[in-house]
Scaffold this motif. Structure first.
Motif, PDB file in Angstrom:
ATOM      1  N   GLU A  70      -2.305  -3.312 -11.040  1.00 34.29           N
ATOM      2  CA  GLU A  70      -1.506  -2.725 -12.121  1.00 34.29           C
ATOM      3  C   GLU A  70      -2.037  -1.328 -12.463  1.00 34.29           C
ATOM      4  N   GLY A  71      -3.349  -1.142 -12.365  1.00 36.26           N
ATOM      5  CA  GLY A  71      -3.956   0.163 -12.625  1.00 36.26           C
ATOM      6  C   GLY A  71      -3.460   1.236 -11.666  1.00 36.26           C
ATOM      7  N   VAL A  72      -3.283   0.856 -10.395  1.00 36.35           N
ATOM      8  CA  VAL A  72      -2.753   1.811  -9.409  1.00 36.35           C
ATOM      9  C   VAL A  72      -1.361   2.262  -9.835  1.00 36.35           C
ATOM     10  N   ARG A  73      -0.519   1.309 -10.222  1.00 33.65           N
ATOM     11  CA  ARG A  73       0.843   1.660 -10.666  1.00 33.65           C
ATOM     12  C   ARG A  73       0.791   2.639 -11.839  1.00 33.65           C
ATOM     13  N   THR A  74      -0.069   2.361 -12.809  1.00 35.11           N
ATOM     14  CA  THR A  74      -0.185   3.207 -13.993  1.00 35.11           C
ATOM     15  C   THR A  74      -0.672   4.604 -13.623  1.00 35.11           C
ATOM     16  N   VAL A  75      -1.721   4.666 -12.824  1.00 31.79           N
ATOM     17  CA  VAL A  75      -2.269   5.970 -12.417  1.00 31.79           C
ATOM     18  C   VAL A  75      -1.230   6.770 -11.639  1.00 31.79           C
ATOM     19  N   LYS A  76      -0.620   6.148 -10.637  1.00 32.87           N
ATOM     20  CA  LYS A  76       0.330   6.875  -9.781  1.00 32.87           C
ATOM     21  C   LYS A  76       1.582   7.305 -10.548  1.00 32.87           C
ATOM     22  N   PRO A  80       0.730  11.364  -9.956  1.00 29.75           N
ATOM     23  CA  PRO A  80       1.080  11.067  -8.561  1.00 29.75           C
ATOM     24  C   PRO A  80       0.218  11.802  -7.532  1.00 29.75           C
ATOM     25  N   GLN A  81      -0.405  12.902  -7.918  1.00 32.96           N
ATOM     26  CA  GLN A  81      -1.213  13.686  -6.986  1.00 32.96           C
ATOM     27  C   GLN A  81      -2.588  13.063  -6.728  1.00 32.96           C
ATOM     28  N   ILE A  82      -3.030  12.141  -7.576  1.00 37.67           N
ATOM     29  CA  ILE A  82      -4.356  11.537  -7.429  1.00 37.67           C
ATOM     30  C   ILE A  82      -4.302  10.417  -6.395  1.00 37.67           C
ATOM     31  N   GLN A  83      -5.261  10.439  -5.475  1.00 36.90           N
ATOM     32  CA  GLN A  83      -5.373   9.389  -4.464  1.00 36.90           C
ATOM     33  C   GLN A  83      -6.207   8.242  -5.031  1.00 36.90           C
ATOM     34  N   VAL A  84      -5.767   7.016  -4.809  1.00 37.73           N
ATOM     35  CA  VAL A  84      -6.492   5.841  -5.297  1.00 37.73           C
ATOM     36  C   VAL A  84      -6.915   4.989  -4.104  1.00 37.73           C
ATOM     37  N   LEU A  85      -8.212   4.739  -4.009  1.00 41.84           N
ATOM     38  CA  LEU A  85      -8.754   3.825  -3.000  1.00 41.84           C
ATOM     39  C   LEU A  85      -9.202   2.560  -3.711  1.00 41.84           C
ATOM     40  N   MET A  86      -8.755   1.429  -3.224  1.00 38.91           N
ATOM     41  CA  MET A  86      -9.150   0.159  -3.817  1.00 38.91           C
ATOM     42  C   MET A  86     -10.510  -0.240  -3.249  1.00 38.91           C
ATOM     43  N   PHE A  97      -2.195  -5.723   0.318  1.00 36.55           N
ATOM     44  CA  PHE A  97      -0.824  -5.261   0.526  1.00 36.55           C
ATOM     45  C   PHE A  97      -0.169  -4.891  -0.802  1.00 36.55           C
ATOM     46  N   ASP A  98      -0.389  -5.709  -1.846  1.00 35.28           N
ATOM     47  CA  ASP A  98       0.160  -5.403  -3.171  1.00 35.28           C
ATOM     48  C   ASP A  98      -0.394  -4.078  -3.697  1.00 35.28           C
ATOM     49  N   ALA A  99      -1.675  -3.825  -3.479  1.00 36.72           N
ATOM     50  CA  ALA A  99      -2.285  -2.576  -3.930  1.00 36.72           C
ATOM     51  C   ALA A  99      -1.697  -1.376  -3.189  1.00 36.72           C
ATOM     52  N   ILE A 100      -1.486  -1.505  -1.892  1.00 38.06           N
ATOM     53  CA  ILE A 100      -0.888  -0.423  -1.101  1.00 38.06           C
ATOM     54  C   ILE A 100       0.551  -0.185  -1.565  1.00 38.06           C
ATOM     55  N   ARG A 101       1.296  -1.261  -1.770  1.00 38.55           N
ATOM     56  CA  ARG A 101       2.675  -1.132  -2.260  1.00 38.55           C
ATOM     57  C   ARG A 101       2.724  -0.490  -3.638  1.00 38.55           C
ATOM     58  N   ALA A 102       1.692  -0.712  -4.452  1.00 44.84           N
ATOM     59  CA  ALA A 102       1.634  -0.133  -5.798  1.00 44.84           C
ATOM     60  C   ALA A 102       1.275   1.350  -5.765  1.00 44.84           C
ATOM     61  N   GLY A 103       0.821   1.845  -4.599  1.00 47.11           N
ATOM     62  CA  GLY A 103       0.526   3.267  -4.484  1.00 47.11           C
ATOM     63  C   GLY A 103      -0.866   3.623  -4.014  1.00 47.11           C
ATOM     64  N   ALA A 104      -1.708   2.624  -3.755  1.00 49.31           N
ATOM     65  CA  ALA A 104      -3.058   2.911  -3.267  1.00 49.31           C
ATOM     66  C   ALA A 104      -2.983   3.562  -1.888  1.00 49.31           C
ATOM     67  N   SER A 105      -3.902   4.480  -1.633  1.00 39.96           N
ATOM     68  CA  SER A 105      -3.951   5.179  -0.345  1.00 39.96           C
ATOM     69  C   SER A 105      -4.679   4.368   0.718  1.00 39.96           C
ATOM     70  N   GLY A 106      -5.525   3.431   0.286  1.00 40.12           N
ATOM     71  CA  GLY A 106      -6.296   2.623   1.213  1.00 40.12           C
ATOM     72  C   GLY A 106      -7.261   1.745   0.450  1.00 40.12           C
TER      73      GLY A 106
END
Length: 122
Positions: A70-76, A80-86, A97-106
């Motif tokens: 959920e944090g990835v969704r909020t951040v992105k 949107p310019q910030i890259q998020v790595l889980m 997969f859910d994290a990548i779909r939410a916007g994580a870069s990897g």
């Protein structure tokens, strides 16, 4: 070229204090990188990230209160310019997969030895 021009600003969102502090130290001792903020949870993530505007966020998936997914969704949605790595102990394909779909870069697995994070296997 000055260090300022090439400095990568990193944020860490991790509830484990030892791990969070170790990562912060590692980033601050690495040329060209600086940890600009550490958070133990995502309760104030928009305001804290907005103050520090990191280039990359290293975010735990299994956080208290609000999950890293959920944090990835909020951040992105706000930055949107910030890259998020889980950063996760889970090898659960669904969570990753859910994290990548939410916007994580990897993602990085917490059990991966540091030299593997650097791209070296030996």
């Amino acid at each position: 070229m000055s260090n300022f021009a090439t400095m990568i600003k990193v944020a860490i969102v991790e509830d484990n204090a030892n791990l969070r502090n170790g990562l912060e130290s590692l980033f601050n001792k690495t040329d060209g990188m600086k940890c600009v903020v550490t958070l133990t949870n995502l309760l104030n993530v928009v305001s804290e990230i907005g103050k520090h505007l990191p280039d990359i966020i290293l975010m735990d998936i299994g956080l208290p209160h609000i999950s890293g997914i959920e944090g990835v969704r909020t951040v992105k949605s706000n930055f949107p310019q910030i890259q998020v790595l889980m950063f996760t102990v889970f090898e659960d394909d669904d969570k990753i997969f859910d994290a990548i779909r939410a916007g994580a870069s990897g993602y990085l697995l917490k059990k991966t030895p540091p030299r593997r994070h650097c791209g070296r296997d030996s």
